[in-house]
Design a protein around this motif. Structure first.
Motif: not given
Length: 261
Positions: A131-139, A144-157
């Protein structure tokens, strides 16, 4: 421009399928995770024959990420700046570059293993560093995008049965809060309610007929800043690539951009 992310679960084991998919899909830039090879073993030559430049951050049997591009591969950064070590090692889980004017990160977030395991704490630390590392690129003003296998399901759906995952990693409040913190850095989920398939998971275990029964999870994600998301014309999970012999246990997530919008 067509951009995709794909956890290939071994680039050497999956190479014939990967090359065929790249040709048939018309992908311009691919973010790859879980290469499971060293940098020297990575198939640069085979990809070059298809017109792709490639950059890889990989050290051996486990982990490993890469970027493949037909539209340029500039300002490559290997690794996660300021990222934590695990057992004294900086694992190869991130790579970033500028491709056709779009800044992209390919990431393979630590699995976490079990909630009481040291790897779970490492996963949360890794998210904070990301989160710290991408903040400057995101702003910034460029897409800009960060893509990949996040190993987290965002919601129960995003899991086939929340009750099955209760108390396990990938769905805990702390992991989902880490995703929320990443979005709060100026990013949004490009595929919050998918355009194709009612339940378009991106990962299905090889065991117990999980794929035929559609017992999956959506853990492969695309988070873009406003210039990126405004350019999106289509986004989908290519579920067909999960079918058949020799498939990865993940499916690619594909995003089409019109950068002149």
């Amino acid at each position: 421009m067509r951009i995709a992310t794909f956890n290939v679960n071994s680039v050497t084991a999956r190479l014939p399928r990967l090359l065929a998919w790249l040709e048939s899909s018309g992908t311009d830039v691919l973010c790859v995770q879980e290469t499971k090879c060293s940098a020297e073993q990575f198939p640069h030559a085979e990809l070059r024959e298809l017109g792709y430049e490639s950059a890889v951050n990989a050290t051996g049997r486990w982990n490993g990420v890469a970027l493949l591009s037909k539209v340029g591969l500039d300002d490559v950064v290997l690794g996660l700046p300021g990222g934590p070590d695990y057992e004294g090692i900086q694992e190869p889980r991130a790579i970033s570059a500028t491709c056709g004017g779009v800044r992209l990160w390919s990431v393979y977030v630590p699995n976490g293993r079990e909630v009481e395991h040291d790897h779970y704490g490492y996963k949360l630390d890794w998210f904070r560093s990301l989160t710290t590392a991408v903040a400057q690129d995101a702003a910034g003003p460029r897409p800009f995008a960060v893509l990949g296998d996040f190993n987290v399901a965002p919601t129960d759906e995003d899991v086939y049965d929340p009750a099955v995952f209760a108390g396990l990693t990938h769905v805990t409040p702390a992991e989902r809060a880490a995703l929320e913190a990443l979005r709060a850095a100026g990013l949004s989920d490009v595929l919050p309610r998918p355009l194709k398939y009612d339940r378009p998971y991106t990962y299905w275990d090889y065991r117990q007929l999980a794929f035929p029964k559609n017992r999956g999870m959506r853990i492969d994600l695309v988070y873009g800043n406003e210039p990126f998301t405004k350019a999106v014309t289509d986004a989908y999970v290519d579920r067909e690539e999960r079918k058949g012999k020799g498939a990865s246990d993940h499916a690619p997530v594909v995003v089409d951009l019109d950068l002149d919008r």
